[in-house]
Design an enzyme around this catalytic site. Structure first.
Site, mmCIF file in Angstrom:
data_model
loop_
_atom_site.group_PDB
_atom_site.id
_atom_site.type_symbol
_atom_site.label_atom_id
_atom_site.label_comp_id
_atom_site.label_asym_id
_atom_site.label_seq_id
_atom_site.Cartn_x
_atom_site.Cartn_y
_atom_site.Cartn_z
ATOM 1 N N GLU A 18 0.811 -1.226 0.000
ATOM 2 C CA GLU A 18 0.000 0.000 0.000
ATOM 3 C C GLU A 18 0.842 1.273 0.000
ATOM 4 O O GLU A 18 0.540 2.245 0.693
ATOM 5 C CB GLU A 18 -0.967 -0.017 1.192
ATOM 6 C CG GLU A 18 -1.992 -1.137 1.075
ATOM 7 C CD GLU A 18 -2.963 -1.185 2.229
ATOM 8 O OE1 GLU A 18 -3.079 -0.175 2.944
ATOM 9 O OE2 GLU A 18 -3.600 -2.226 2.425
ATOM 10 N N GLY A 19 1.894 1.266 -0.794
ATOM 11 C CA GLY A 19 2.800 2.396 -0.891
ATOM 12 C C GLY A 19 4.102 2.114 -0.192
ATOM 13 O O GLY A 19 4.156 2.087 1.040
#
Length: 683
Positions: free
Chosen positions: A467-468
């Site tokens: 997620e990043g």
């Protein structure tokens, strides 16, 4: 529902960065706003996935949530404005929510203790069907779904506590529940779905069906401009035909409902762009070609999934054509909170193991925890766990209150917790010595307590990528941190801006900086008695206030010095963000510890310890802003990439070179066996 005094207007004024609502009239073709309205993606490139660096940046910029219509503690912090009133007093949950959540958490904990064998999940790389059924009976698949649709309707705070609890049984369980609810179908539909979509899908998901989010492709990760999965409108106008391959879809092998990001070609009367679809997992043309295996989270059901002429009805579009990336990023504002929840859980588990082991193990006539080398590690683990938990709880409470914009704060806690939890696990292995490197099964076979420390390290590693990645989070947060500057002065450094735009930007910048720069010279943190109500923690808050102004001055100087080249100063921006994260963490622990000092006076000690350690880290980061080897490293990297030092690689057996680093794919039907797993219906 939470209450806190955090909706005061910004006393400093200044640009808000607001833009027109998402459904306003269509902007002129070719303008930056037009790119944004198209979801940052126009027609499919001639060769799928091939776009320029400039186009890629435009897509990323267009996907941002640009309006700042609510206050943000993090945004103000980077501007040198210490808006403590936005987080103090400490927000409180609604008592009715606390009571309902307490019942569920108690039942969840009892079920995990009695019925879930976390070691077996790790050993077999498999969450049994019975665990899916047990979680469904408890309502765990509907924790974030409103009660009107059959869910539990938990607050963000209690949802994260449930994930923390589930992860302590086995992290693959919390990953399953998180991917299903935080980024899978429930959250996008909650925020952007139509009433009909919510009624059609959410009751199924609350009852135990599993969902997944499919964005990443074999050659598309953090750069969505190259997205190659297409959604061609059908000739009769009733739907879309999906074709493409998606990689690393968590829950992809077991999900019956999918959120799929695909590119709709622009056409006459059609805006096109990257669009979000709800897709039935058993639709004809879907093949789960692989279940991917990883160094950690061995129970994760993660897939490589192919779509070949998959028909999706137009009623399954979420939010409209071209809104896909905006939906994804907006969903992640709160969705990112699930990862730090698991990191906080890991910190608590690590502290328990470290404390008990260091008190029991005796070397050189004393418990190892009394030796300074180990004592410092214990202090770091305890203080940092308290810091991570304080940041997370604050973000969750602010998200529940819904009167603050938490995009920066949520990103900061995701970044900070994933990095710090990794360091905690590494220190725990060092404290445990050889036993930290040994598996739990091996320890148990020798008659010792099976503390799965090496598994913890393996399971945590992905959080710095999920997620990043840390590197992407640094850039994302840095972009938001300088948004106020770019909104007034961006055209000055934009090479594509004409003289007229530059002149207007210069006038705006002159007004803004004439008011803003003087506020960075003097602040409340210079008053010896400021924040006295925080008792022994007041000095730390004064330090935060002074340091936030110092950080804002450094950022302004850097922008003046490098102007348009600053976007390439990624190491500098990363340090700026890391300083901001430490300041946010210090603020959170001081406010929290003060609020709960009557019930937990010992937490004031933890807050003080954390702040003392954080201040040393901040000092090192400020030094590294201007004293570093960044430019030398970049120059060296160019030579490394050119092969100048290739001889240094000799003398070892390198990985075989027969296969490419990134596997290509061709459109068409699958030639692989379908390996999807279907959980039997709950009886």
């Amino acid at each position: 529902m939470t209450t806190t005094r955090n909706n005061r207007p910004d006393p400093h004024g200044g640009p808000t960065g607001r833009v027109a609502p998402i459904d306003d009239a269509e902007p002129p073709a070719g303008s930056a706003a037009a790119v944004a309205e198209a979801g940052g993606a126009g027609p499919l490139p001639a060769e799928a996935g091939q776009v320029s660096e400039k186009e890629a940046r435009q897509v990323a910029e267009a996907a941002r949530e640009t309006a700042w219509d609510r206050p943000s503690f993090g945004k103000e912090l980077f501007l040198g404005r210490f808006r403590l009133d936005l987080i103090n007093p400490w927000p409180r949950s609604d008592p009715a929510d606390v009571a309902r959540a307490g019942e569920f958490l108690g039942a969840l904990g009892a079920y995990l203790d009695a019925e879930v064998d976390g070691a077996a999940i790790e050993r077999d790389a498999h969450i049994p069907d019975e665990v899916f059924h047990g979680l469904a009976r408890l309502g765990a698949f509907g924790m974030k779904i409103d009660r009107r649709y059959g869910g539990l309707g938990l607050s963000n705070l209690h949802y994260c506590r449930a994930l923390m609890l589930a992860g302590s049984a086995n992290p693959a369980i919390s990953a399953l529940l998180s991917a299903h609810q935080s980024i899978g179908v429930p959250q996008p539909l909650k925020m952007f779905g139509t009433p009909e979509q919510k009624q059609r899908f959410l009751p199924r998901l609350a009852a135990g069906e599993v969902s997944a989010f499919l964005l990443t492709e074999p050659d598309v990760g953090s750069d969505p401009a190259r997205l190659a999965t297409t959604a061609e409108p059908t000739a009769d106008g009733t739907g879309y035909r999906l074709n493409g391959v998606k990689l690393w879809a968590t829950n992809g092998t077991v999900a019956t409902l999918l959120v799929v990001m695909a590119r709709v070609p622009a056409g006459e009367g059609r805006r096109g762009g990257i669009t979000a679809f709800v897709v039935e997992g058993d639709s004809e043309g879907i093949t789960v070609e692989r279940r991917n295996a990883f160094v950690g989270l061995r129970g994760l059901e993660n897939s490589l999934t192919r779509f070949h002429d998959v028909i999706v009805p137009k009623e399954n579009v979420i939010g409209g054509e071209g809104k896909g990336l905006k939906i994804a990023l907006t969903t992640l504002n709160t969705g990112r909170l699930s990862l730090p929840a698991m990191c906080v859980g890991a910190g608590k588990w690590s502290l328990n193991v470290a404390r008990e082991w260091a008190a029991d193990r005796v070397q050189w006539g004393r418990p190892v925890g009394e030796h300074e080398a180990v004592a410092k590690k214990l202090a770091f683990i305890a203080a940092t766990t308290y810091g991570m938990e304080s940041m997370l709880d604050l973000c969750c409470l602010l998200a529940d209150d819904d009167r603050n914009d938490i995009r920066i704060e949520a990103a900061l806690v995701k970044l900070y917790a994933s990095e710090m939890a990794w360091k905690i696990a590494d220190e725990l292995i060092q404290i445990r010595g050889g036993r930290g490197y040994e598996t739990a099964d091996s320890l148990a076979a020798r008659g010792e307590r099976p503390a799965a420390v090496e598994q913890l390290l393996r399971d945590l590693r992905i959080n710095r990528i999920f997620e990043g990645s840390t590197e992407i989070m640094h850039l994302l947060i840095a972009r938001e941190a300088v948004d106020a500057h770019l909104s007034v002065a961006g055209d000055i450094i934009d090479p594509d801006a004409g003289l007229g735009r530059k002149a207007r930007a210069g006038a705006r910048a002159g007004v803004f900086y004439a008011r803003w720069l003087p506020t960075l010279a003097v602040g409340r943190g210079q008053a010896p008695r400021a924040y006295a109500e925080f008792g022994p923690l007041a000095a730390h808050l004064r330090h935060v206030e002074r340091t936030s102004r110092k950080l804002a001055r450094a950022t302004f100087y850097a922008m003046s010095r490098w102007q348009g080249k600053m976007e390439r100063k990624q190491a500098f921006l990363g340090r700026v963000v890391d300083i901001g994260a430490e300041l946010f963490a210090m603020s959170a622990v001081c406010v929290r510890a003060t609020a709960e000092r009557a019930e937990h006076p010992e937490n004031v000690e933890l807050a003080d310890l954390f702040c003392r350690q954080a201040r040393l880290r901040v000092d090192e980061l400020f030094t590294a802003l201007w004293s570093n080897t960044d430019s030398v490293d970049v120059a060296a990297a160019k030579r490394i990439l050119a092969g100048r030092y290739a001889a240094l690689e000799g003398g070892v057996a390198a990985p075989p070179a027969e296969l490419p680093w990134v596997a290509g794919w061709q459109p068409g039907p699958s030639t692989a066996e379908d390996v999807r797993r279907r959980i039997p219906p709950l009886g």
